[in-house]
Design a protein around this motif. Structure first.
Motif, PDB file in Angstrom:
ATOM      1  N   PHE A   1     -18.749 -11.690  28.913  1.00 56.97           N
ATOM      2  CA  PHE A   1     -19.556 -12.882  29.175  1.00 56.97           C
ATOM      3  C   PHE A   1     -21.047 -12.656  28.917  1.00 56.97           C
TER       4      PHE A   1
ATOM      5  N   GLY B   1     -25.262 -14.571  26.531  1.00 59.37           N
ATOM      6  CA  GLY B   1     -23.960 -14.992  27.044  1.00 59.37           C
ATOM      7  C   GLY B   1     -22.864 -14.627  26.060  1.00 59.37           C
TER       8      GLY B   1
ATOM      9  N   GLY C   1     -14.330 -18.961  29.039  1.00 63.82           N
ATOM     10  CA  GLY C   1     -15.665 -19.540  29.114  1.00 63.82           C
ATOM     11  C   GLY C   1     -16.575 -19.134  27.971  1.00 63.82           C
TER      12      GLY C   1
ATOM     13  N   VAL D   1     -20.315 -20.499  28.319  1.00 59.63           N
ATOM     14  CA  VAL D   1     -21.338 -19.614  28.886  1.00 59.63           C
ATOM     15  C   VAL D   1     -22.513 -19.427  27.917  1.00 59.63           C
TER      16      VAL D   1
ATOM     17  N   LEU E   1     -26.458 -20.560  28.490  1.00 59.17           N
ATOM     18  CA  LEU E   1     -27.559 -19.603  28.530  1.00 59.17           C
ATOM     19  C   LEU E   1     -28.529 -19.781  27.371  1.00 59.17           C
TER      20      LEU E   1
ATOM     21  N   THR F   1     -22.565 -22.182  34.419  1.00 58.42           N
ATOM     22  CA  THR F   1     -22.801 -20.815  34.891  1.00 58.42           C
ATOM     23  C   THR F   1     -23.470 -20.889  36.264  1.00 58.42           C
TER      24      THR F   1
ATOM     25  N   LEU G   1     -20.231 -14.277  35.382  1.00 61.75           N
ATOM     26  CA  LEU G   1     -20.895 -15.385  34.704  1.00 61.75           C
ATOM     27  C   LEU G   1     -19.931 -16.536  34.438  1.00 61.75           C
ATOM     28  N   GLY G   2     -18.637 -16.235  34.458  1.00 61.16           N
ATOM     29  CA  GLY G   2     -17.647 -17.271  34.169  1.00 61.16           C
ATOM     30  C   GLY G   2     -16.933 -17.832  35.384  1.00 61.16           C
TER      31      GLY G   2
ATOM     32  N   THR H   1     -16.261 -21.500  34.797  1.00 60.20           N
ATOM     33  CA  THR H   1     -15.544 -21.889  33.569  1.00 60.20           C
ATOM     34  C   THR H   1     -14.070 -21.496  33.607  1.00 60.20           C
TER      35      THR H   1
END
Length: 465
Positions: free
Chosen positions: A133, A154, A179, A183, A187, A378, A403-404, A407
């Motif tokens: 991610f 990302g 994601g 992601v 970002l 995110t 970070l996911g 998602t």
């Protein structure tokens, strides 16, 4: 038109089709921009200049003969390097795969974009085997966020997000398992479409998790997403996905407005474990859409955990021989998670799949009452390059895995999503997911287009010059 770095795909196609500019001029300018700027971003791993210019010359010759050009005439595009590109080994972000023989033909989606007269200019950096991610690749280096080169792009479609945000190309293709389109779109501050599972062919691409992999476009406008999506639809005998193909490709209706659409915000799981500004971005868009309703997506945390188990198990199965024979050639962060998947008890995976069926039915019930659900993409803005942990709700967690968090529960059951970029008053962007029912991409695109026209979501080109 001279600034092709900031022009949209739609603008370029219109200009080339009308003869206001030649495809060769567009392509050569874009190739020069890539050569000049990508050393700072590191989004491309391969540039196919000779092929691109030959294709551009062929389009210019066709127009000179009076032939009508396609809806993406002269539009330069690039693809995540897990797509087969004729003449290149399909590296999928890995050290091992670059030793493969060059692909003999292009992936289906490349062929379809070129059938619409777009022009492939290269392949893009990505997380190793798409298990990432962050946008940081051990073998090819990290793709840096063009809006602040000290921050992550990302992943795993990091090169895709970086190329769009840097204005290197107006259109890219990425993949999204948990994601990986949404992601980097969040970002890097661009638009991304993860279609319904099975809607776009995966023919000619290197897999990650067969039951979760999606392919889709990223761009700097909603119109460009719709143009690309429309050009790529249709059944394909080379597609490994067995999915309902009973819906004919439809022209995206991004100009239809949002009258009558029922919009809700995802609460519960999707309203915690993130920075306050991530939730404020959702509230801002909800308010603009006149949304006053909140829905609870049931068992979303369990859905994310189940997606993690299935990802690890299927990914390990795919890479088992490579792990045994070439374990030292993997990024250790990828290798260790795949090894964990290889020793996972089978009942865990079986239970995750059974839960998946229940969860899909429960979420689809929500779409009897609403047409669109909004959620963060995110939990925060782009972390710094090399950052290993962050704090969410007072708990220190690994960046790469988390970070996911917003998602994974959505792609777990293959729902279509448009990720849209929201820019706070200062600093880096945030992303919001516009989630629709299966096969209703046009609904999510309509909402995204409305928000874009209202000036609430946008995808500016980073200032790198």
């Amino acid at each position: 038109m001279t600034d092709f770095g900031t022009a949209s795909a739609a603008e370029i196609a219109s200009a080339v089709s009308a003869g206001r500019v030649g495809a060769h001029a567009v392509t050569s300018t874009v190739l020069e921009r890539i050569a000049r700027l990508d050393g700072r971003v590191n989004s491309f791993t391969d540039v196919v200049s000779e092929r691109a210019l030959a294709r551009a010359d062929a389009l210019d010759a066709a127009r000179a003969r009076g032939e009508a050009l396609g809806p993406l005439a002269g539009v330069p595009f690039a693809v995540k390097n897990l797509f087969d590109v004729a003449g290149l080994p399909t590296r999928a972000g890995s050290k091992i795969n670059r030793e493969r023989a060059p692909a003999e033909r292009d992936a289906t989606l490349i062929a379809r974009l070129e059938a619409a007269d777009a022009i492939l200019v290269g392949a893009l950096n990505m997380g190793e085997y798409a298990y990432d991610f962050t946008g940081e690749n051990l073998h090819d280096g990290p793709t840096r966020n063009p809006h602040d080169l000290g921050h992550m792009s990302g992943g795993s479609s990091g090169g895709s997000g970086g190329a769009i945000a840097a204005g290197l190309v107006p259109l890219v293709l990425g993949s999204d398992t948990n994601g990986s389109i949404r992601v980097p779109s969040a970002l890097c501050g661009c638009f991304g479409l993860k279609p319904t599972y099975g809607r776009l062919s995966r023919g000619g691409t290197f897999p990650f998790v067969g039951s979760l992999d999606h392919l889709g476009p990223m761009a700097r406008s909603v119109e460009d997403l719709a143009l690309a999506f429309d050009a790529m639809q249709g059944p394909d005998p080379a597609d490994p996905v067995v999915a309902d193909r009973g819906i004919e490709p439809t022209a995206p209706t991004v100009d239809s407005g949002i009258g009558g659409l029922r919009v809700a915000v995802a609460g519960g799981y999707f309203a915690r474990s993130g920075d306050p500004e991530a939730f404020e971005a959702v509230r801002t868009l909800a308010s603009a859409l006149g949304c006053e309703r909140t829905v609870d997506i049931p068992e979303a945390a369990r859905a994310r955990a189940s997606a993690y188990l299935i990802t690890a198990a299927e990914g390990a199965t795919l890479h088992l021989d490579r792990l045994r024979e070439r374990g030292g050639d993997f990024d250790p962060a990828v290798r260790d998670r795949l090894i964990a998947g290889a020793v996972m008890p089978a009942p865990f995976v079986e239970r995750a799949q059974r839960f998946r069926r229940w969860y899909r039915a429960a979420v689809l019930d929500l779409f009897r009452e609403v047409d669109v659900i909004l959620a963060p993409a995110t939990p925060c803005r782009a972390p710094r390059l090399g950052q290993k942990t962050f704090v969410l709700d007072g708990v220190e967690l690994p960046v790469r895995a988390n970070l996911g968090i917003f998602t994974q529960p959505i792609s777990f059951i293959g729902l279509p999503v448009v990720a849209v970029p929201v820019w706070p008053d200062d600093g880096l962007p945030l992303g919001v997911q516009i989630i629709a029912a299966p096969w209703r991409e046009e609904v999510a695109l309509r909402v995204a287009r409305h928000l874009e026209r209202e000036g609430l979501v946008r995808a500016p080109v980073a200032k790198l010059d």
